[in-house]
Design an enzyme around this catalytic site. Structure first.
Site, short mmCIF file in Angstrom:
data_model
loop_
_atom_site.label_atom_id
_atom_site.label_comp_id
_atom_site.label_asym_id
_atom_site.label_seq_id
_atom_site.Cartn_x
_atom_site.Cartn_y
_atom_site.Cartn_z
N ALA A 39 0.97 -1.48 -0.23
CA ALA A 39 -0.05 0.06 -0.20
C ALA A 39 0.62 1.27 -0.25
O ALA A 39 1.83 1.68 0.92
CB ALA A 39 -0.25 -0.07 0.80
N VAL A 91 4.62 -1.45 3.68
CA VAL A 91 4.02 0.05 2.44
C VAL A 91 5.25 0.70 1.23
O VAL A 91 6.15 0.47 1.85
CB VAL A 91 4.48 1.20 4.30
N LYS A 92 4.68 0.60 0.52
CA LYS A 92 4.94 1.35 0.02
C LYS A 92 5.72 2.72 -0.94
O LYS A 92 4.87 3.90 -0.76
CB LYS A 92 4.23 1.28 -1.87
N VAL A 93 7.21 3.21 -0.83
CA VAL A 93 8.00 4.08 -0.51
C VAL A 93 8.06 4.40 -1.60
O VAL A 93 8.59 3.74 -2.26
CB VAL A 93 8.81 4.35 0.86
#
Ligand code: G3P
Length: 220
Positions: free
Chosen positions: A62, A88-90
């Site tokens: 996400a 968590v997509k960064v």
């Protein structure tokens, strides 16, 4: 090799899951927009992520939309708290790299996205990303070589024993998957259409038709 589906569409997640070969899901803001357009209403981002997590026993990426360290940290904590499977997509920018390091220390897993060079991937691994996402198709789109990018990253990670998993993204066709598997990329994330194409071979169809035809005349 793990197979992830690159979608925010629940029906597509279900279809891939029911094939029995799905290991996870990747989403991004554009895929969320597409899912909203298909639904004819704005899909609630957090609800959609939780729904996907409950469908699949595996990691679900996400993506944050903040671009400052503090903003990324705040969004990442909220996303990670949604479900244990959330990664968590960064984005691969300076503030993102700082956040990946800090999130690692907090025990929050990250997928470092928008990777287009081997050196970006090296930095992401040093920061402690769980996954690195090189975008093969988008590299090919500018007349460069997405598969070579993937190869370089896999080699560099092996040279130094990084544990960051290489997640081949922006996959457009089965050859991307073959090449990723050949070099030992850990994960390929694909649209449903590509997952389905992995099964296809005309000789399988011709062979099956012949077997069924012969069986019919033999058993008649
Ligand atoms: O998940 C990100 C990536 O797979 C995007 O793919 O087709 O928009 O370049 P694409």
């Amino acid at each position: 090799m793990k197979f992830f589906i690159d979608t925010a569409e629940l029906s597509e997640v279900l279809e891939a899951r029911d094939m029995g070969v799905l290991d996870g899901v990747t989403t991004n803001p554009s895929l969320m927009k597409k899912a909203s357009e298909r639904a004819g209403r704005a899909v609630d981002f957090h609800t959609r992520i939780v729904d996907i997590c409950e469908m699949v026993d595996g990691d679900v990426s996400a993506e944050v939309t903040a671009v400052t360290f503090d903003g990324i940290m705040a969004e990442a904590r909220v996303l990670a708290a949604l479900h244990k499977n959330v990664v968590v997509k960064v984005p691969l920018i300076l503030e993102g790299i700082k956040a990946i390091r800090a999130l690692r220390i907090e025990g929050i897993r990250t997928n470092c996205t928008l990777c287009f060079s081997p050196m970006q991937a090296l930095v992401a691994a040093k920061a402690g990303a769980q996954y690195i996402s090189p975008f093969l198709g988008r590299v090919d789109d500018i007349a460069s070589d997405g598969v070579q990018l993937l190869k370089d990253i896999v080699t560099i990670y092996r040279n130094y024993g990084f544990t960051t998993e290489v997640l081949a993204a922006s996959i457009r066709h089965p050859i991307h998957v073959v090449e990723a598997a050949r070099m030992g990329a850990h994960v390929a994330t694909m649209p449903l259409g590509v997952i389905k194409k992995l099964l296809l071979h005309p000789l399988t169809d011709i062979g099956l038709a012949r077997f069924l035809e012969d069986w019919k005349s033999f058993s008649a």
